[in-house]
Design a protein around this motif. Structure first.
Motif, PDB file in Angstrom:
ATOM      1  N   LEU A 298      35.857  29.689  45.492  1.00 54.57           N
ATOM      2  CA  LEU A 298      36.837  30.769  45.657  1.00 54.57           C
ATOM      3  C   LEU A 298      38.143  30.479  44.937  1.00 54.57           C
ATOM      4  O   LEU A 298      38.937  31.388  44.704  1.00 54.57           O
ATOM      5  CB  LEU A 298      37.105  30.996  47.153  1.00 54.57           C
ATOM      6  CG  LEU A 298      35.917  31.488  47.986  1.00 54.57           C
ATOM      7  CD1 LEU A 298      36.325  31.625  49.444  1.00 54.57           C
ATOM      8  CD2 LEU A 298      35.373  32.818  47.452  1.00 54.57           C
ATOM      9  N   ASP A 299      38.368  29.219  44.569  1.00 53.98           N
ATOM     10  CA  ASP A 299      39.592  28.853  43.847  1.00 53.98           C
ATOM     11  C   ASP A 299      39.416  28.999  42.342  1.00 53.98           C
ATOM     12  O   ASP A 299      40.305  28.667  41.560  1.00 53.98           O
ATOM     13  CB  ASP A 299      40.009  27.422  44.199  1.00 53.98           C
ATOM     14  CG  ASP A 299      38.910  26.400  43.914  1.00 53.98           C
ATOM     15  OD1 ASP A 299      37.744  26.806  43.752  1.00 53.98           O
ATOM     16  OD2 ASP A 299      39.225  25.191  43.863  1.00 53.98           O
TER      17      ASP A 299
ATOM     18  N   LEU B 221      37.336  43.588  43.371  1.00 56.11           N
ATOM     19  CA  LEU B 221      37.909  42.434  42.687  1.00 56.11           C
ATOM     20  C   LEU B 221      38.424  42.906  41.337  1.00 56.11           C
ATOM     21  O   LEU B 221      37.665  43.442  40.536  1.00 56.11           O
ATOM     22  CB  LEU B 221      36.850  41.346  42.482  1.00 56.11           C
ATOM     23  CG  LEU B 221      36.436  40.558  43.727  1.00 56.11           C
ATOM     24  CD1 LEU B 221      35.166  39.758  43.453  1.00 56.11           C
ATOM     25  CD2 LEU B 221      37.560  39.635  44.172  1.00 56.11           C
TER      26      LEU B 221
ATOM     27  N   THR C   2      36.479  38.848  50.597  1.00 54.37           N
ATOM     28  CA  THR C   2      37.234  37.620  50.815  1.00 54.37           C
ATOM     29  C   THR C   2      38.456  37.554  49.907  1.00 54.37           C
ATOM     30  O   THR C   2      39.543  37.132  50.335  1.00 54.37           O
ATOM     31  CB  THR C   2      36.338  36.391  50.567  1.00 54.37           C
ATOM     32  OG1 THR C   2      35.146  36.503  51.353  1.00 54.37           O
ATOM     33  CG2 THR C   2      37.058  35.102  50.947  1.00 54.37           C
ATOM     34  N   LYS C   3      38.321  38.014  48.670  1.00 57.44           N
ATOM     35  CA  LYS C   3      39.395  37.840  47.683  1.00 57.44           C
ATOM     36  C   LYS C   3      39.874  39.140  47.048  1.00 57.44           C
ATOM     37  O   LYS C   3      40.824  39.136  46.267  1.00 57.44           O
ATOM     38  CB  LYS C   3      38.911  36.893  46.570  1.00 57.44           C
ATOM     39  CG  LYS C   3      38.490  35.517  47.038  1.00 57.44           C
ATOM     40  CD  LYS C   3      39.654  34.673  47.497  1.00 57.44           C
ATOM     41  CE  LYS C   3      40.425  34.127  46.306  1.00 57.44           C
ATOM     42  NZ  LYS C   3      41.462  33.164  46.699  1.00 57.44           N
TER      43      LYS C   3
ATOM     44  N   GLN D 246      37.650  31.682  39.067  1.00 54.38           N
ATOM     45  CA  GLN D 246      37.386  33.088  38.766  1.00 54.38           C
ATOM     46  C   GLN D 246      35.892  33.377  38.748  1.00 54.38           C
ATOM     47  O   GLN D 246      35.480  34.496  38.482  1.00 54.38           O
ATOM     48  CB  GLN D 246      37.996  33.453  37.404  1.00 54.38           C
ATOM     49  CG  GLN D 246      39.505  33.266  37.328  1.00 54.38           C
ATOM     50  CD  GLN D 246      40.245  34.132  38.329  1.00 54.38           C
ATOM     51  OE1 GLN D 246      40.006  35.327  38.443  1.00 54.38           O
ATOM     52  NE2 GLN D 246      41.152  33.513  39.093  1.00 54.38           N
TER      53      GLN D 246
END
Length: 400
Positions: free
Chosen positions: A270-271, A295, A280-281, A273
């Motif tokens: 998740l950190d 996204l 979540t993001k 791309q």
């Protein structure tokens, strides 16, 4: 939460809270409304319901069983893992459930061609199968990257007689296949029907696909009560667009003692791309004719996304999932590509069941979570598809 009923979703305009609707050109709104009217007509038709029920039983092989993964559960300690075996359906996944419904709808409306996109190829195979059954021409758009990755499904689609269109634009994956299929559909929306492959797109598709897929949860709920005299503590499923998840969640929405968990692809982390963890993001936006979580890149366009599972690499998510996330009724978590691979191999070697990489996301979450629970508790995993299509890819990846 205990007094909240989820049955009326969506409203007449196709909204689940703030999500859904019809974000399409004006001329297409009439077409979408015609599809909705035809769907509402046939869903009230006894003959249609009987035909679909007969096909589910005699063609698909429903009801799909629930299997207690006892060896895996014993190895992990903690909760018992149950698998809803959608992988045993004809064509190998849950996709056949809504494809049969969409093909019958197209036949009822007198459409001349069914158009669709596919990522991992399961929707493409299922739709080509359904169209062969009812005798309607079928055109499937698939990203070239996915064509190279999912060769077994590509061959099946060709054998079944569909016209397979390779999409080479952009990242040549699912989002680009959707764009390409939609452009073809716009050439003659009166004669064609776009059979969307998940609970996404403009109204009425998120509603229709959910309704056709809800048989998964209806069966599972009854099976658990019959066999175990109780409901599971947790129901979990992988989430890309979200059809298999909403299919099993729907029957349990009002059972607030049952925790519902959607598992998104965290990809390479998740950190980075390199993921497709939309809820979540991501943030609320618009994509492919609907309001949903998206996204986005720095310019506000749908971001390039990644998942080891071709069927999950989508930068949006179904509007009902977006709404359930905001309500807090469903928890959305994520697992990485590596966790997914580990789960794929572990289920294969411990239980003799090779899962689709998409489904392996939910299995990975169950493997991670079961040891934190008690042995008298149950996790019901929707095993949405089998891994035949992924076997060569995984074997090459792991040098097997």
């Amino acid at each position: 939460m205990t007094n909240l009923s989820f049955a009326p979703m969506p409203d007449e305009q196709g909204y689940f809270g703030a999500y859904g609707g019809q974000y399409v050109p004006t001329e297409l709104q009439k077409v979408m409304n015609d599809i909705n009217a035809a769907y509402e007509e046939i869903r009230q038709c006894t003959e249609f319901q009987q035909e679909l029920a007969s096909l589910f039983a005699d063609y698909v092989g429903r009801p799909s069983p629930i299997f207690h993964a006892k060896r895996l559960s014993d190895q992990l300690g903690g909760a018992q893992i149950l698998l809803k075996r959608e992988d045993l359906n004809h064509t190998g996944a849950h996709k056949i459930n809504h494809c049969l419904g969409e093909a019958l709808l197209a036949k009822f409306m007198g459409k001349k061609k069914v158009i669709a996109e596919t990522g991992a190829g399961q929707h493409g195979v299922a739709l080509a199968t359904a169209c062969a059954l009812v005798g309607i021409p079928c055109e499937i758009h698939m990203g070239q990257a996915d064509i190279e990755k999912e060769h077994p499904n590509v061959v099946k689609m060709k054998i079944l007689g569909c016209n397979l269109i390779s999409v080479t634009r952009g990242t040549a994956t699912l989002k680009d296949a959707v764009d390409s299929a939609f452009e073809e559909y716009l050439k003659d929306p009166e004669s064609f029907i776009y059979a969307i492959g998940s609970v996404v797109g403009p109204h009425p598709f998120p509603k229709m696909v959910r309704d056709f897929q809800s048989i998964i949860g209806t069966e599972a709920r009854e099976q658990c009560l019959t066999r175990y005299k109780r409901l599971p503590d947790v129901v979990t499923a992988c989430v890309g667009g979200g059809s298999n998840a909403i299919g099993i969640f729907t029957a349990f929405l009002d059972d607030t003692q049952v925790k519902l968990v959607g598992v998104e692809p965290a990809g390479e982390g998740l950190d980075t791309q390199r993921h497709a963890a939309t809820l979540t993001k991501g943030k609320p936006g618009h994509l492919h004719g609907m309001a949903c979580y998206v996204l986005e890149d720095e310019d506000g366009n749908p971001a390039p996304v990644h998942s080891i599972a071709s069927g999950l690499d989508y930068p949006g998510i179904g509007p009902q999932h977006s709404y359930l996330n905001d309500l807090g009724r469903v928890d959305y978590d994520s697992v990485t590509d590596q966790e997914t691979l580990d789960a794929f191999m572990r289920l294969s070697r411990v239980e003799g069941i090779i899962p689709a990489l998409e489904s392996a996301h939910a299995v990975a979450w169950a493997i991670r979570t079961a040891p934190t629970m008690q042995p008298n508790q149950q996790i019901l995993v929707n095993l949405s598809g089998r891994g035949d299509k992924d076997a060569d890819f995984v074997a090459n990846l792991l040098n097997l």
